[in-house]
Design an enzyme around this catalytic site. Sequence first.
Site, PDB file in Angstrom:
ATOM      1  N   ASP A 184     -12.082   7.528  17.242  1.00 37.05           N
ATOM      2  CA  ASP A 184     -12.088   6.977  18.599  1.00 37.05           C
ATOM      3  C   ASP A 184     -13.225   5.971  18.653  1.00 37.05           C
ATOM      4  O   ASP A 184     -14.393   6.351  18.652  1.00 37.05           O
ATOM      5  CB  ASP A 184     -12.294   8.104  19.629  1.00 37.05           C
ATOM      6  CG  ASP A 184     -12.131   7.601  21.068  1.00 37.05           C
ATOM      7  OD1 ASP A 184     -12.501   6.451  21.350  1.00 37.05           O
ATOM      8  OD2 ASP A 184     -11.638   8.387  21.908  1.00 37.05           O
ATOM      9  N   HIS A 207       9.020  16.155  27.182  1.00 31.76           N
ATOM     10  CA  HIS A 207       7.853  15.667  27.940  1.00 31.76           C
ATOM     11  C   HIS A 207       7.402  16.721  28.957  1.00 31.76           C
ATOM     12  O   HIS A 207       7.265  16.442  30.155  1.00 31.76           O
ATOM     13  CB  HIS A 207       8.166  14.332  28.635  1.00 31.76           C
ATOM     14  CG  HIS A 207       6.923  13.566  29.004  1.00 31.76           C
ATOM     15  ND1 HIS A 207       6.870  12.194  29.073  1.00 31.76           N
ATOM     16  CD2 HIS A 207       5.662  13.988  29.315  1.00 31.76           C
ATOM     17  CE1 HIS A 207       5.645  11.803  29.421  1.00 31.76           C
ATOM     18  NE2 HIS A 207       4.894  12.887  29.574  1.00 31.76           N
ATOM     19  N   ASP A 230       6.487  15.572  21.893  1.00 36.43           N
ATOM     20  CA  ASP A 230       6.774  15.897  23.293  1.00 36.43           C
ATOM     21  C   ASP A 230       7.188  14.653  24.056  1.00 36.43           C
ATOM     22  O   ASP A 230       7.697  14.740  25.170  1.00 36.43           O
ATOM     23  CB  ASP A 230       5.522  16.497  23.961  1.00 36.43           C
ATOM     24  CG  ASP A 230       5.789  16.901  25.397  1.00 36.43           C
ATOM     25  OD1 ASP A 230       6.731  17.692  25.621  1.00 36.43           O
ATOM     26  OD2 ASP A 230       5.079  16.413  26.303  1.00 36.43           O
ATOM     27  N   ALA A 248       1.169  12.229  23.375  1.00 37.18           N
ATOM     28  CA  ALA A 248       0.579  11.146  24.180  1.00 37.18           C
ATOM     29  C   ALA A 248       1.673  10.288  24.813  1.00 37.18           C
ATOM     30  O   ALA A 248       2.051  10.543  25.974  1.00 37.18           O
ATOM     31  CB  ALA A 248      -0.377  10.328  23.327  1.00 37.18           C
ATOM     32  N   GLU A 272      12.889   7.782  27.190  1.00 39.32           N
ATOM     33  CA  GLU A 272      13.055   9.080  27.851  1.00 39.32           C
ATOM     34  C   GLU A 272      13.948   8.902  29.071  1.00 39.32           C
ATOM     35  O   GLU A 272      13.762   7.931  29.808  1.00 39.32           O
ATOM     36  CB  GLU A 272      11.676   9.627  28.272  1.00 39.32           C
ATOM     37  CG  GLU A 272      10.784   9.898  27.067  1.00 39.32           C
ATOM     38  CD  GLU A 272       9.402  10.441  27.423  1.00 39.32           C
ATOM     39  OE1 GLU A 272       9.152  10.723  28.610  1.00 39.32           O
ATOM     40  OE2 GLU A 272       8.577  10.581  26.520  1.00 39.32           O
TER      41      GLU A 272
HETATM   42  N1  LIG Z   1       2.841  14.793  27.251  1.00 37.75           N
HETATM   43  C1  LIG Z   1       2.310  14.918  28.460  1.00 37.75           C
HETATM   44  O1  LIG Z   1       2.828  15.629  29.313  1.00 37.75           O
HETATM   45  C2  LIG Z   1       1.021  14.201  28.775  1.00 37.75           C
HETATM   46  C3  LIG Z   1       0.245  14.660  29.837  1.00 37.75           C
HETATM   47  C4  LIG Z   1      -0.972  14.048  30.090  1.00 37.75           C
HETATM   48  C5  LIG Z   1      -1.404  12.979  29.320  1.00 37.75           C
HETATM   49  N2  LIG Z   1      -0.611  12.514  28.316  1.00 37.75           N
HETATM   50  C6  LIG Z   1      -1.059  11.411  27.471  1.00 37.75           C
HETATM   51  O2  LIG Z   1      -2.078  11.912  26.623  1.00 37.75           O
HETATM   52  C7  LIG Z   1      -2.901  10.833  26.185  1.00 37.75           C
HETATM   53  C8  LIG Z   1      -4.354  11.255  26.097  1.00 37.75           C
HETATM   54  O3  LIG Z   1      -4.811  11.756  27.328  1.00 37.75           O
HETATM   55  P1  LIG Z   1      -6.368  12.027  27.574  1.00 37.75           P
HETATM   56  O4  LIG Z   1      -6.454  12.669  28.907  1.00 37.75           O
HETATM   57  O5  LIG Z   1      -6.992  12.691  26.409  1.00 37.75           O
HETATM   58  O6  LIG Z   1      -6.897  10.512  27.675  1.00 37.75           O
HETATM   59  P2  LIG Z   1      -8.373   9.978  27.990  1.00 37.75           P
HETATM   60  O7  LIG Z   1      -8.196   8.781  28.861  1.00 37.75           O
HETATM   61  O8  LIG Z   1      -9.292  11.074  28.406  1.00 37.75           O
HETATM   62  O9  LIG Z   1      -8.850   9.483  26.540  1.00 37.75           O
HETATM   63  C9  LIG Z   1      -8.245   8.465  25.827  1.00 37.75           C
HETATM   64  C10 LIG Z   1      -9.162   8.212  24.617  1.00 37.75           C
HETATM   65  O10 LIG Z   1      -8.495   7.331  23.721  1.00 37.75           O
HETATM   66  C11 LIG Z   1      -9.499   6.475  23.158  1.00 37.75           C
HETATM   67  N3  LIG Z   1      -8.843   5.299  22.582  1.00 37.75           N
HETATM   68  C12 LIG Z   1      -8.336   4.221  23.218  1.00 37.75           C
HETATM   69  N4  LIG Z   1      -7.786   3.370  22.305  1.00 37.75           N
HETATM   70  C13 LIG Z   1      -7.958   3.936  21.082  1.00 37.75           C
HETATM   71  C14 LIG Z   1      -7.596   3.562  19.763  1.00 37.75           C
HETATM   72  N5  LIG Z   1      -6.971   2.419  19.515  1.00 37.75           N
HETATM   73  N6  LIG Z   1      -7.908   4.407  18.734  1.00 37.75           N
HETATM   74  C15 LIG Z   1      -8.550   5.568  18.974  1.00 37.75           C
HETATM   75  N7  LIG Z   1      -8.937   5.974  20.215  1.00 37.75           N
HETATM   76  C16 LIG Z   1      -8.626   5.168  21.249  1.00 37.75           C
HETATM   77  C17 LIG Z   1     -10.444   6.184  24.322  1.00 37.75           C
HETATM   78  O11 LIG Z   1     -11.721   5.788  23.859  1.00 37.75           O
HETATM   79  C18 LIG Z   1     -10.501   7.563  25.004  1.00 37.75           C
HETATM   80  O12 LIG Z   1     -11.567   8.350  24.529  1.00 37.75           O
HETATM   81  C19 LIG Z   1      -2.586   9.685  27.133  1.00 37.75           C
HETATM   82  O13 LIG Z   1      -1.768   8.777  26.414  1.00 37.75           O
HETATM   83  C20 LIG Z   1      -1.747  10.283  28.226  1.00 37.75           C
HETATM   84  O14 LIG Z   1      -0.820   9.356  28.712  1.00 37.75           O
HETATM   85  C21 LIG Z   1       0.599  13.102  28.041  1.00 37.75           C
END
Ligand SMILES: NC(=O)c1ccc[n+]([C@@H]2O[C@H](COP(=O)([O-])OP(=O)(O)OC[C@H]3O[C@@H](n4cnc5c(N)ncnc54)[C@H](O)[C@@H]3O)[C@@H](O)[C@H]2O)c1
Length: 319
Positions: free
Chosen positions: A174, A283, A259, A234, A264
């Site tokens: 990250d 999802h 997921d 993600a 979708e």
């Molecule tokens: N499947 C689901 O139901 C569900 C639910 C909630 C969130 N999500 C997805 O989960 C993902 C992560 O959520 P989170 O709450 O941990 O996000 P967050 O915003 O807390 O953290 C995202 C992290 O990604 C890092 N980042 C950005 N670009 C990057 C790159 N190119 N390489 C490496 N790191 C990078 C940022 O520095 C940050 O620390 C999001 O994409 C969100 O959309 C999915």
Amino acid sequence: MKPLIIVTDSVFPSLDPAIAALARLDPEMRMAKSASAEDILAVARDADAILVTYAKMTGDLLRQLTRCKAIGRFGIGVDNIDLPAAAEMGITVTYVPDYCVCEVSDHAMALLLSLARKIPFSNKLVQSGRWEMPAVVPIHRLDGRVLGLVGFGNIPRRLAPKAQAFGMRVVTHDPYLSADVLKAAGVEAVDFDRLLAISDFVSIHVPLTPATRGLFNAQTFAKMKAGALLVNTARGPLIDEPALVAALKAGQIGGAALDVVATEPLPKNSPLIGHDDIILSPHTAFYSEEALVELQTKCASDVARVLSGEPPVYPVTMK
Ligand SMILES: NC(=O)c1ccc[n+]([C@@H]2O[C@H](COP(=O)([O-])OP(=O)(O)OC[C@H]3O[C@@H](n4cnc5c(N)ncnc54)[C@H](O)[C@@H]3O)[C@@H](O)[C@H]2O)c1
């Protein structure tokens, strides 16, 4: 005049927690007939605020809103909202970054364990009358294996200790992290190529942006450890799906648990369907009864704050 609040789309069994959180505004609430731009504009053109789940809030749509002050996203990812256009229109966008970190990290761990222990495949065998061990060979010990977390935001920070409890060594890539966060978590920072090269499991946790779309493609899969297992909770478009299927067929990687998928709901003729080494869930990583109440309450409360002239707790800020 009562404020008009529109819900563009919803996947929830009920919107009661959101309605309760908005009650202090005594609003008029309406739901769009569908999540198409046309149906949203039919009810939202003169709305004071909009609550959105997956509907696409494009710049073109946002520029046709005459009085919208707030858009509340029922979720964490805001890739379906044109943020620069919202800023241009003076619309505050809010989201709920913390409502389901328990659930998604549990789900990612469950997918990882399902892949590692081949549970869905074993279940399919036994259900079809095959009580066999040779069919599930090989399975490797989890203890001591490396988990590579791509992104180290809120969700993977909750996942790391769960994986560590199974004896896994956790590494992450990250680029926007401070060393303190990693030290406290007992997680090692590595560059992206090294993560791919050493990880037995890779779990994706980055937001979907123009820079991360297709991050996992033929070149990425070629750099992964042979037989590595991939988990994605993600966003679907982070993975080039035809390249994933090709990498699985070639034995370059050992399995994938997804997921989220590029389109979708998953099309019935998707090439992801019908493989024993692909596990799919619809999802639902975010979902628990408790998470839904928290999500709707926090999202609608922030919209109520903006409409009342108060600062929101969870504004989306553009990086
Ligand atoms: N499947 C689901 O139901 C569900 C639910 C909630 C969130 N999500 C997805 O989960 C993902 C992560 O959520 P989170 O709450 O941990 O996000 P967050 O915003 O807390 O953290 C995202 C992290 O990604 C890092 N980042 C950005 N670009 C990057 C790159 N190119 N390489 C490496 N790191 C990078 C940022 O520095 C940050 O620390 C999001 O994409 C969100 O959309 C999915």
